[in-house]
Design a protein around this motif. Structure first.
Motif, PDB file in Angstrom:
ATOM      1  N   LEU A  41       0.823  -1.209   0.000  1.00  0.00           N
ATOM      2  CA  LEU A  41       0.000   0.000   0.000  1.00  0.00           C
ATOM      3  C   LEU A  41       0.859   1.262   0.000  1.00  0.00           C
ATOM      4  N   THR A  42       1.884   1.309   0.853  1.00  0.00           N
ATOM      5  CA  THR A  42       2.705   2.520   0.910  1.00  0.00           C
ATOM      6  C   THR A  42       3.484   2.734  -0.387  1.00  0.00           C
ATOM      7  N   ALA A  43       3.823   1.645  -1.080  1.00  0.00           N
ATOM      8  CA  ALA A  43       4.476   1.795  -2.382  1.00  0.00           C
ATOM      9  C   ALA A  43       3.560   2.508  -3.373  1.00  0.00           C
ATOM     10  N   GLN A  44       2.277   2.220  -3.305  1.00  0.00           N
ATOM     11  CA  GLN A  44       1.306   2.901  -4.174  1.00  0.00           C
ATOM     12  C   GLN A  44       1.058   4.340  -3.701  1.00  0.00           C
ATOM     13  N   PHE A  45       0.976   4.552  -2.388  1.00  0.00           N
ATOM     14  CA  PHE A  45       0.766   5.902  -1.857  1.00  0.00           C
ATOM     15  C   PHE A  45       1.893   6.844  -2.279  1.00  0.00           C
ATOM     16  N   ALA A  46       3.110   6.303  -2.394  1.00  0.00           N
ATOM     17  CA  ALA A  46       4.257   7.130  -2.761  1.00  0.00           C
ATOM     18  C   ALA A  46       4.134   7.693  -4.178  1.00  0.00           C
ATOM     19  N   ARG A  47       3.242   7.128  -4.993  1.00  0.00           N
ATOM     20  CA  ARG A  47       3.048   7.567  -6.378  1.00  0.00           C
ATOM     21  C   ARG A  47       1.947   8.625  -6.509  1.00  0.00           C
ATOM     22  N   THR A  48       1.435   9.118  -5.399  1.00  0.00           N
ATOM     23  CA  THR A  48       0.323  10.066  -5.430  1.00  0.00           C
ATOM     24  C   THR A  48       0.805  11.482  -5.112  1.00  0.00           C
ATOM     25  N   PHE A  50      -0.917  13.421  -2.894  1.00  0.00           N
ATOM     26  CA  PHE A  50      -1.348  13.741  -1.536  1.00  0.00           C
ATOM     27  C   PHE A  50      -0.409  13.178  -0.479  1.00  0.00           C
ATOM     28  N   TRP A  51      -0.098  11.895  -0.563  1.00  0.00           N
ATOM     29  CA  TRP A  51       0.516  11.213   0.576  1.00  0.00           C
ATOM     30  C   TRP A  51       1.982  11.557   0.838  1.00  0.00           C
ATOM     31  N   PRO A  52       2.818  11.757  -0.174  1.00  0.00           N
ATOM     32  CA  PRO A  52       4.190  12.171   0.167  1.00  0.00           C
ATOM     33  C   PRO A  52       4.244  13.473   0.961  1.00  0.00           C
ATOM     34  N   ASN A  53       3.294  14.369   0.722  1.00  0.00           N
ATOM     35  CA  ASN A  53       3.224  15.617   1.478  1.00  0.00           C
ATOM     36  C   ASN A  53       2.543  15.453   2.829  1.00  0.00           C
ATOM     37  N   ALA A  54       1.945  14.267   3.053  1.00  0.00           N
ATOM     38  CA  ALA A  54       1.255  14.010   4.321  1.00  0.00           C
ATOM     39  C   ALA A  54       2.023  13.027   5.195  1.00  0.00           C
ATOM     40  N   GLY A  55       3.263  12.744   4.829  1.00  0.00           N
ATOM     41  CA  GLY A  55       4.117  11.952   5.704  1.00  0.00           C
ATOM     42  C   GLY A  55       4.316  10.506   5.321  1.00  0.00           C
ATOM     43  N   ILE A  56       3.675  10.042   4.246  1.00  0.00           N
ATOM     44  CA  ILE A  56       3.768   8.631   3.894  1.00  0.00           C
ATOM     45  C   ILE A  56       4.608   8.449   2.639  1.00  0.00           C
ATOM     46  N   GLY A  57       5.685   7.686   2.770  1.00  0.00           N
ATOM     47  CA  GLY A  57       6.509   7.290   1.641  1.00  0.00           C
ATOM     48  C   GLY A  57       6.638   5.785   1.615  1.00  0.00           C
ATOM     49  N   GLU A  58       7.531   5.287   0.781  1.00  0.00           N
ATOM     50  CA  GLU A  58       7.729   3.846   0.697  1.00  0.00           C
ATOM     51  C   GLU A  58       8.481   3.321   1.914  1.00  0.00           C
ATOM     52  N   LYS A  59       8.346   2.015   2.117  1.00  0.00           N
ATOM     53  CA  LYS A  59       9.145   1.276   3.107  1.00  0.00           C
ATOM     54  C   LYS A  59       8.963   1.782   4.529  1.00  0.00           C
ATOM     55  N   LEU A  60       7.734   2.085   4.880  1.00  0.00           N
ATOM     56  CA  LEU A  60       7.410   2.418   6.267  1.00  0.00           C
ATOM     57  C   LEU A  60       6.938   1.156   6.976  1.00  0.00           C
ATOM     58  N   GLY A  61       7.606   0.765   8.051  1.00  0.00           N
ATOM     59  CA  GLY A  61       7.132  -0.345   8.858  1.00  0.00           C
ATOM     60  C   GLY A  61       5.997   0.090   9.750  1.00  0.00           C
ATOM     61  N   PRO A  62       5.361  -0.854  10.461  1.00  0.00           N
ATOM     62  CA  PRO A  62       4.210  -0.517  11.307  1.00  0.00           C
ATOM     63  C   PRO A  62       4.485   0.577  12.332  1.00  0.00           C
ATOM     64  N   ASP A  63       5.653   0.551  12.993  1.00  0.00           N
ATOM     65  CA  ASP A  63       5.935   1.549  14.021  1.00  0.00           C
ATOM     66  C   ASP A  63       6.098   2.940  13.426  1.00  0.00           C
ATOM     67  N   ALA A  64       6.836   3.015  12.313  1.00  0.00           N
ATOM     68  CA  ALA A  64       7.022   4.317  11.665  1.00  0.00           C
ATOM     69  C   ALA A  64       5.719   4.821  11.062  1.00  0.00           C
ATOM     70  N   LEU A 352      -8.524   1.831   9.124  1.00  0.00           N
ATOM     71  CA  LEU A 352      -8.247   1.122   7.880  1.00  0.00           C
ATOM     72  C   LEU A 352      -7.310   1.932   6.993  1.00  0.00           C
ATOM     73  N   THR A 353      -6.399   1.232   6.329  1.00  0.00           N
ATOM     74  CA  THR A 353      -5.610   1.786   5.238  1.00  0.00           C
ATOM     75  C   THR A 353      -5.893   0.907   4.032  1.00  0.00           C
ATOM     76  N   THR A 354      -6.373   1.511   2.936  1.00  0.00           N
ATOM     77  CA  THR A 354      -6.976   0.725   1.859  1.00  0.00           C
ATOM     78  C   THR A 354      -6.508   1.161   0.476  1.00  0.00           C
ATOM     79  N   PRO A 355      -6.764   0.314  -0.536  1.00  0.00           N
ATOM     80  CA  PRO A 355      -6.472   0.696  -1.925  1.00  0.00           C
ATOM     81  C   PRO A 355      -7.408   1.764  -2.488  1.00  0.00           C
ATOM     82  N   ALA A 356      -8.289   2.306  -1.671  1.00  0.00           N
ATOM     83  CA  ALA A 356      -9.044   3.495  -2.075  1.00  0.00           C
ATOM     84  C   ALA A 356      -8.189   4.748  -1.925  1.00  0.00           C
ATOM     85  N   GLY A 357      -7.002   4.579  -1.311  1.00  0.00           N
ATOM     86  CA  GLY A 357      -6.145   5.721  -1.046  1.00  0.00           C
ATOM     87  C   GLY A 357      -6.399   6.356   0.301  1.00  0.00           C
ATOM     88  N   LEU A 358      -7.120   5.674   1.171  1.00  0.00           N
ATOM     89  CA  LEU A 358      -7.436   6.188   2.500  1.00  0.00           C
ATOM     90  C   LEU A 358      -6.486   5.538   3.511  1.00  0.00           C
TER      91      LEU A 358
END
Length: 529
Positions: A41-48, A50-64, A352-358
């Motif tokens: 999911l985070t690999a897909q979020f990194a291509r948007t 919205f999410w890189p500017n909201a703190g989500i990039g690739e290779k984030l583990g559960p704690d991060a 939930l974190t989903t393929p809807a981009g949420l």
């Protein structure tokens, strides 16, 4: 495109059943499934955008991940979803999104337009098939796939979203979107009631059309909200009596009917009536679907809870309700735990974190784990629909369980109910608060129920189920509950007035205000006590 023959489907589902049974027996795979899902999911979020500017990039583990971005409700995503509806690409999820599931969660609340991306469609296809394979694995055979499957859902007709032009975007019930995207073999060999009837929004007419179409078919599986299943069953039995003896249950009409798939509302209040209407050989199979995701399904006895679907493309987090604060979501995200951190018996707000981009979406549901290995849970209620006007912290599941226990004891059948607070009233001399139960029972019982008797027994059951309620009652902070038994049709009238009669709509079981109770009072002309 050629469609698989029915014989091949029968063989294939038999093999898939065996594979699913083996997979469900494997130990300690759920946490690994979730970590792999988060990575995808985070690999897909990194291509948007919205999410890189909201703190989500690739290779984030559960704690991060749980400290990277705050929790959000629908309102936090609404501006981005509006851009998606206008046809902008790569906003919350890569590419554009043409379909939006309309949801309000319950009959009260803002309408939501939830993106149904290609990734979400893939999730719903996989989770839907897996939920049936959990059933076939549980019963030990795939015979249910030999017949046809009747889904009693919302109207499948979609509406164009006017403000999206010139981009073509459509909104409607999730069942309508998924019905338009069924695999060809499902549409040809399994799906009922057919495309034309499924589009109907007039529920009485839809029931009549389903009855006429399916009474002579080989239906092996039936799915829907319990109250509407009962209405359909009565219509089918009446139809079967034309010129011959009336069928005593649906197995008398559909001899191969073996499975009822139910979810969305607790089945307890309807269980005995459903068993009588369907027939003694019909198995119940519970699922936990939502417009946001297909969350869990039954894999064992119902009392064990529902198995969390950890490998279907959704990443889950759980926020203890002791830490939940709807007005401070931006600052409590770090208190949520992944699947690896949950405990049995704790009430959690579901994220939930989903393929809807949420991502880290607070959908408003409360769940409680019954086991960790494998991960099983029960739906316990809604975060915004608790009953706690007096600090009693009563949830929907406890109210439903208490009423079900009392009514089963007396063989009373529940049609609908709602519970609200009755506040201190100097005019009437009421000096302490109490709960007011609005209950509609099915007429024709052997022993006529009375409000005071129901109130006394509900009070005892709720004290047994909820320590805070018991403390309030024993300490004098709460008066005994008051029960109003209403005439048949009162809740139907309220739902129709809300424009929510039929389909997957349901009455909220409780609120800490009197929004619904006062509306019911106007319908029934009860005076406030």
């Amino acid at each position: 495109m050629s469609v698989w023959p029915k014989s091949l489907i029968t063989i294939g589902t038999g093999l898939l059943t065996a594979r699913t049974a083996s997979r469900l027996r494997r130990k300690k795979t759920a946490v690994g499934d979730q970590e792999a899902t988060l990575a995808r999911l985070t690999a897909q979020f990194a291509r948007t955008s919205f999410w890189p500017n909201a703190g989500i990039g690739e290779k984030l583990g559960p704690d991060a991940f749980r400290t990277a971005t705050p929790l959000r409700t629908y309102e936090g995503f609404a501006p981005a979803i509006e851009k998606m509806k206008q046809g902008q690409a790569d906003v919350l999820w890569p590419d554009t999104c043409a379909f939006y599931a309309v949801s309000s969660g319950t009959t009260i609340g803002r309408t939501k337009f939830l993106p149904v991306t290609e990734g979400m469609l893939a999730h719903f296809r996989k989770a839907g098939l897996d939920s049936l394979l959990y059933y076939t694995a549980r019963v030990g055979n795939s015979g249910v796939f030999r017949g046809r499957h009747l889904f009693l859902g919302g109207a499948t007709k979609l509406s164009a979203i006017p403000e999206s032009k010139p981009f073509q975007a459509y909104a409607g019930d999730l069942s309508g979107i998924t019905a338009l995207n069924l695999p060809p073999w499902v549409e040809k060999h399994l799906y009922e009631p057919g495309a034309a009837i499924a589009q109907m929004a007039d529920w009485p007419a839809k029931i009549a059309a389903i009855t006429a179409r399916t009474s002579s078919l080989d239906i092996s599986l039936l799915a829907g909200i319990p109250s509407w299943i009962l209405i359909l069953a009565e219509a089918l039995r009446a139809h079967s009596a034309q010129g011959k003896a009336r069928a005593s249950n649906l197995q008398g009409i559909w001899p191969n009917l073996e499975c009822l798939v139910h979810g969305g509302v607790p089945i307890g209040p309807f269980a005995e009536e459903l068993r009588a209407a369907l027939g003694p050989g019909v198995n119940f199979h519970e699922v936990y679907p939502a417009s946001e995701a297909f969350i869990a399904t039954q894999d064992s006895e119902a009392i064990a809870g529902l198995r969390l679907m950890t490998d279907a493309g959704i990443y889950y987090e759980f926020l203890p309700m002791a830490d939940f604060d709807a007005n401070n979501l931006a600052n409590i995200g770090h208190k949520a735990v992944p699947l690896a951190g949950v405990k049995v018996g704790i009430d959690y707000a579901l994220l939930l974190t989903t393929p809807a981009g949420l991502a880290r979406y607070v959908i408003g549901d409360i769940v409680r784990f019954t086991s960790i290995e494998p991960p099983r849970l029960v739906y316990a209620g809604r975060t915004q629909l608790q009953l706690s006007a007096f600090g009693e912290h009563v949830i929907e599941k406890e109210l439903t369980d208490a009423l079900t226990t009392v009514c089963r004891r007396h063989q009373w059948n529940i049609v609908n109910f709602h519970v609200a607070p009755l506040f201190v009233n100097s005019t009437t001399g009421q000096t302490r608060g109490r709960h007011e139960w609005w209950i509609e029972l099915k007429p024709g019982t052997t022993f006529t129920p009375a409000g005071p008797q129901l109130a006394a027994e509900l009070d005892v059951e709720l004290q047994r189920l909820n320590d805070d309620y018991e403390a309030k009652r024993l300490g004098g902070g709460l008066e005994a509950p008051f029960v109003r038994l209403v005439m048949p049709g009162v809740f139907e009238h309220w739902l129709r007035h809300q424009g929510k009669w039929g389909g997957q709509n349901k009455t909220p079981r409780c609120r800490s205000d009197r929004l619904i109770a006062d509306a019911l009072a106007k319908i029934t002309l009860f005076a406030r006590d």
